[in-house]
Each structure stands twice: as structure tokens, then as C-alpha cells.
Design an enzyme around this catalytic site. Structure first.
Site, PDB file in Angstrom:
ATOM      1  N   GLY A 115     -15.704 -34.259  35.290  1.00  0.00           N
ATOM      2  CA  GLY A 115     -15.386 -35.288  36.273  1.00  0.00           C
ATOM      3  C   GLY A 115     -16.611 -35.634  37.103  1.00  0.00           C
ATOM      4  O   GLY A 115     -16.891 -36.810  37.371  1.00  0.00           O
ATOM      5  N   THR A 116     -17.356 -34.619  37.487  1.00  0.00           N
ATOM      6  CA  THR A 116     -18.543 -34.827  38.324  1.00  0.00           C
ATOM      7  C   THR A 116     -19.624 -35.597  37.573  1.00  0.00           C
ATOM      8  O   THR A 116     -20.303 -36.455  38.151  1.00  0.00           O
ATOM      9  CB  THR A 116     -19.079 -33.460  38.810  1.00  0.00           C
ATOM     10  OG1 THR A 116     -18.013 -32.794  39.473  1.00  0.00           O
ATOM     11  CG2 THR A 116     -20.264 -33.613  39.742  1.00  0.00           C
ATOM     12  N   ASP A 139     -14.828 -23.732  32.011  1.00  0.00           N
ATOM     13  CA  ASP A 139     -14.235 -24.238  30.762  1.00  0.00           C
ATOM     14  C   ASP A 139     -15.272 -24.407  29.644  1.00  0.00           C
ATOM     15  O   ASP A 139     -14.899 -24.524  28.477  1.00  0.00           O
ATOM     16  CB  ASP A 139     -13.561 -25.599  31.002  1.00  0.00           C
ATOM     17  CG  ASP A 139     -12.484 -25.543  32.080  1.00  0.00           C
ATOM     18  OD1 ASP A 139     -12.079 -24.433  32.458  1.00  0.00           O
ATOM     19  OD2 ASP A 139     -12.067 -26.618  32.552  1.00  0.00           O
ATOM     20  N   ARG A 174       4.685  -3.014  23.941  1.00  0.00           N
ATOM     21  CA  ARG A 174       5.095  -4.379  24.267  1.00  0.00           C
ATOM     22  C   ARG A 174       4.165  -5.422  23.666  1.00  0.00           C
ATOM     23  O   ARG A 174       3.023  -5.127  23.310  1.00  0.00           O
ATOM     24  CB  ARG A 174       5.045  -4.585  25.790  1.00  0.00           C
ATOM     25  CG  ARG A 174       6.198  -3.946  26.518  1.00  0.00           C
ATOM     26  CD  ARG A 174       5.966  -4.041  28.014  1.00  0.00           C
ATOM     27  NE  ARG A 174       7.141  -3.613  28.746  1.00  0.00           N
ATOM     28  CZ  ARG A 174       7.122  -3.194  30.007  1.00  0.00           C
ATOM     29  NH1 ARG A 174       5.982  -3.131  30.673  1.00  0.00           N
ATOM     30  NH2 ARG A 174       8.231  -2.839  30.604  1.00  0.00           N
ATOM     31  N   GLN A 304     -10.027 -15.873  37.556  1.00  0.00           N
ATOM     32  CA  GLN A 304     -11.161 -16.149  36.644  1.00  0.00           C
ATOM     33  C   GLN A 304     -12.269 -16.950  37.298  1.00  0.00           C
ATOM     34  O   GLN A 304     -13.369 -17.050  36.779  1.00  0.00           O
ATOM     35  CB  GLN A 304     -10.659 -16.939  35.420  1.00  0.00           C
ATOM     36  CG  GLN A 304      -9.689 -16.168  34.572  1.00  0.00           C
ATOM     37  CD  GLN A 304      -8.813 -17.086  33.724  1.00  0.00           C
ATOM     38  OE1 GLN A 304      -8.976 -17.141  32.518  1.00  0.00           O
ATOM     39  NE2 GLN A 304      -7.900 -17.794  34.350  1.00  0.00           N
TER      40      GLN A 304
END
Ligand code: F6P
Length: 381
Positions: A115-116, A139, A174, A304
Site C-alpha cells: 500500500g505504501t 508478508d 491432538r 508475529q
């Protein structure tokens, strides 16, 4: 007639924060000051530029911040051309440009993700100001660079989380689904999934088949392995959801449309996980039904993005920041500083802003994962 250089630059941090922002600000500022350039820090991304909120940056201010997480300048997801102001969304480009000139800046250094890059390019094209950008995001999806800063730090947090989930999943026999950020790119999940030895890795680029995933878990059970770890990226889609998305001809998914109606505050697509049930919960519930094995969910979320950068990121941030300082001294503007092989180099901003870098389906990391027996949700292993 070209304006005489003032010897002053502005710097801002925009979009979601990540470890390493302070380290880059320090690198840019120290290198710029080394070349006799004055530095002004702008608060809270492009909003601070529009609202004329800034502070002088000097050597003592950037001393001792190399290892600090977050950004001392503050950040926001605001765009100059679409800024919520007093209950309305306004194009504030002219105000941003006027404030740039009021501060007598030679260049605006913008640290941010996709975006930047786009917003900086718009200021350059529509406002005629000089910009220089640096690729920030956990990301790792900015084009024209081999890597973004913040990615390594986030990957090491996600890897440690998977390590920890292993021990408890083993004890309780699990399935644990670990949801990992990354928006619509799978780099973080794939990297951490491989590094943490996840049994199943699901990424947005590779739509998953629930039956394939369930069968791989049952096969593990039959071979005597009584637990499984699934690393699932927040942006994953099942094969059916991916088909629906494609058949919507470029329109966002129905759910995203509904959410867009709900969030009229100019929020980003990333806001979706605030109101949507985490994908990991849906996945865990269904896999428990299909396998009969108890399932649990851990969504790593903003953990994160917090805390100090890794050594790798500190080095990368310092290299990128000081390269930017060098380019500023040469009046080399309107580029992004990217990483190409072993070098930090200027790359065309228009190309960096044009697209997102997602995981290509022939990327070697996918082959690596398959060769150690990891299920990627598309084909039986
Ligand atoms: O772009 C970085 C990122 O952390 C994405 O991985 C995530 O989807 C988004 O930002 C979360 O945004 P926010 O912090 O605005 O909730």
C-alpha cells in the site's frame, strides 16, 4: 526551474508495523546525517504529513533503537488520496504536498509494504514530490525485492510457536491448526511451516482440498504418529472457494463484500479477520469431524509483528537504510531500495508498486516441503 536542494529529508513509517522499522529509520538517519542531510520524522504515516505533525531527528534520538520493535514515529494505514477526516473520506493529496513544501523537503522517505509503495508513487505522480521507499512487511510480498524487512523476525516467531505447539500436540495426541499471518501471500506460513516441520502447510496460492488434508492426517495416525501440526495461512481458500472467487470475475468474495459494507471506515482488507471466524477454526472443526481426532486452534495474530528484530533483520535493515542514505546524498530519488542477491539496489518504484509478489507455484520451497513429506493440501502424499 528546479528548486534548490534544501538538504532536508522527511521520513515516515506507514501500514502495519513490523520488527526492524526503528533499525531502518536509524540506518537512513545516520547515513543521511553522515552526508550532512537534516532529517525530519513524520508521525503516524501519511496522516502525520497531512496533519503536519513531525519532529526533528538527530543522532541521540536514533541511538539505541536498533533492537527495538515497532516504530517510534508511529504508523497508520491512511492513504493521502482517501483519508478519513471528520467523518468523511477526503482526497488530502494537495495538503500532503503543501506540507512537504512547507517543511522544505528534498525527498520523502516512506517505509512500508504494498500500500505504501502505491501511495508514495501517487504522491510522486499526482503531487510531483520526490519519494524514496523501502520494502517493509512480515508478508514478504513486495515486488522487485528478494526479501522485505520484518519477514525473518516474524518467521522466527512463527517457527518457535510451531515448535511449542509440537510438544503439547504430542502430549495430548491432538491436531493443532496454527494460523499464520501473510494476508494473501503464503511466504510466512510456508517458511515457518518448513522451518518448524509442520505436517501440513496450507497457503493462499495453493487452494486446499479438505479430503486430501484429512487423509494425510489419517495416514499419519495409521503409521503410529498420534499428533499433527497444520500451518495455515490466514488467506487460504479451499478449491471450491477459489473457484467461486474466480467465477465472481475479479469481484471480492461475497463475505468480503459483506464486510466492506460493515467496515466503512476506510479499513484495509486485513481488517477481515477481525469480524470473520478465523480460517483455522473452520478448518479444525471440520478436520476433527473427518478424522475423529481432537483438534485445537492457535492464531498467532499480532504476536508475529511484535518484539525485537532478529539479527538477520537488523543487518538487512541497516544495509537498506544506509543504502537509502547514500542515494539521498546523490539526489537519486523516486526509487525503492530493494534487495537483489547480495546487494541493496535502487529499483523502479512504478514496478515495485504495480504488483504483489506471491509464492509462485514452481517455487523451490514448495518442492522442499513435498520432499520431506509435507502435505500441501492439493495432492495426496
Ligand atoms: O500486512 C501485514 C499484516 O500483518 C498482514 O499479515 C495482516 O493480514 C494484516 O497486516 C493485519 O492488519 P492489522 O494490523 O491492521 O490488523
Amino acid at each position: 526551474m528546479a528548486r534548490k536542494a534544501s538538504g532536508t529529508i522527511g521520513i515516515l513509517t506507514a501500514g502495519g508495523d513490523c520488527p526492524g522499522l526503528n533499525a531502518v529509520i536509524r540506518g537512513v538517519a545516520k547515513a543521511a546525517m553522515h552526508h550532512g542531510i537534516k532529517v525530519i520524522g513524520i508521525h503516524d504515516g501519511f496522516r502525520g504529513l497531512v496533519e503536519n505533525r513531525y519532529m526533528p531527528v538527530d543522532n541521540p534520538l536514533v541511538s539505541g533503537i536498533l533492537a527495538q520493535g515497532g516504530t517510534f514515529l508511529g504508523s497508520s494505514r491512511d492513504k493521502p488520496h482517501k483519508m478519513p477526516m471528520g467523518g468523511k473520506v477526503l482526497d488530502m493529496t494537495e495538503v500532503a504536498v503543501a506540507n512537504y513544501h512547507k517543511l522544505n523537503l528534498d525527498c520523502l522517505v516512506c517505509l512500508g509494504g504494498n500500500g505504501t509503495q502505491k501511495n508514495a508513487l501517487k504522491l510522486l505522480q499526482k503531487g510531483g514530490i520526490n519519494v524514496l521507499t523501502l520494502p517493509k512487511t512480515i508478508d514478504n510480498d513486495v515486488a522487485e525485492t528478494d526479501i522485505t524487512f520484518g519477514f525473518d523476525s516474524a518467521m522466527s516467531i512463527a517457527t518457535e510457536a510451531i515448535d511449542r505447539l509440537h510438544t503439547t500436540a504430542t502430549s495430548h495426541h491432538r491436531i493443532i491448526v496454527c494460523e499464520i499471518m501473510g494476508h494473501s501471500a503464503g511466504w510466512l506460513c510456508l517458511g515457518a511451516g518448513i522451518a518448524g516441520g509442520a505436517d501440513v502447510i496450507l497457503i493462499p496460492e495453493l487452494p486446499y482440498n479438505m479430503e486430501v488434508v484429512a487423509n494425510s492426517l489419517l495416514r499419519r495416525q495409521r503409521s503410529g504418529k498420534r499428533f499433527s501440526i497444520i500451518a495455515a495461512a490466514e488467506g487460504i481458500l479451499s478449491v471450491q472457494e477459489a473457484q467461486e472467487q474466480r467465477s465472481a470475475k475479479g469481484k471480492k468474495r461475497k463475505l468480503q463484500d459483506e464486510i466492506a459494507h460493515t467496515i466503512k471506515s476506510g479499513g484495509e482488507e486485513g481488517d477481515i479477520h477481525l469480524v470473520q471466524e478465523p480460517v483455522a477454526s473452520r478448518l479444525a472443526r471440520r478436520l476433527q469431524q473427518l478424522t475423529g481426532v481432537e483438534a485445537r486452534v492457535t492464531s498467532l495474530g499480532h504476536v508475529q509483528r511484535g518484539g525485537p528484530p532478529t539479527g538477520f533483520d537488523r543487518l538487512l535493515c541497516t544495509r537498506l537504510g544506509t543504502k537509502a542514505g547514500e542515494l539521498l546524498a546523490q539526489h537519486h530519488y523516486n526509487v525503492m531500495v530493494g534487495v537483489k542477491g547480495t546487494l541493496c539496489v535502487p529499483v523502479p518504484l512504478a514496478k515495485a508498486a504495480a504488483t504483489k509478489r506471491i509464492v509462485p507455484l514452481d517455487h523451490p520451497w514448495l518442492g522442499t516441503a513435498r520432499l520431506v513429506g509435507t502435505c500441501l493440501g492439493d495432492i495426496e502424499v
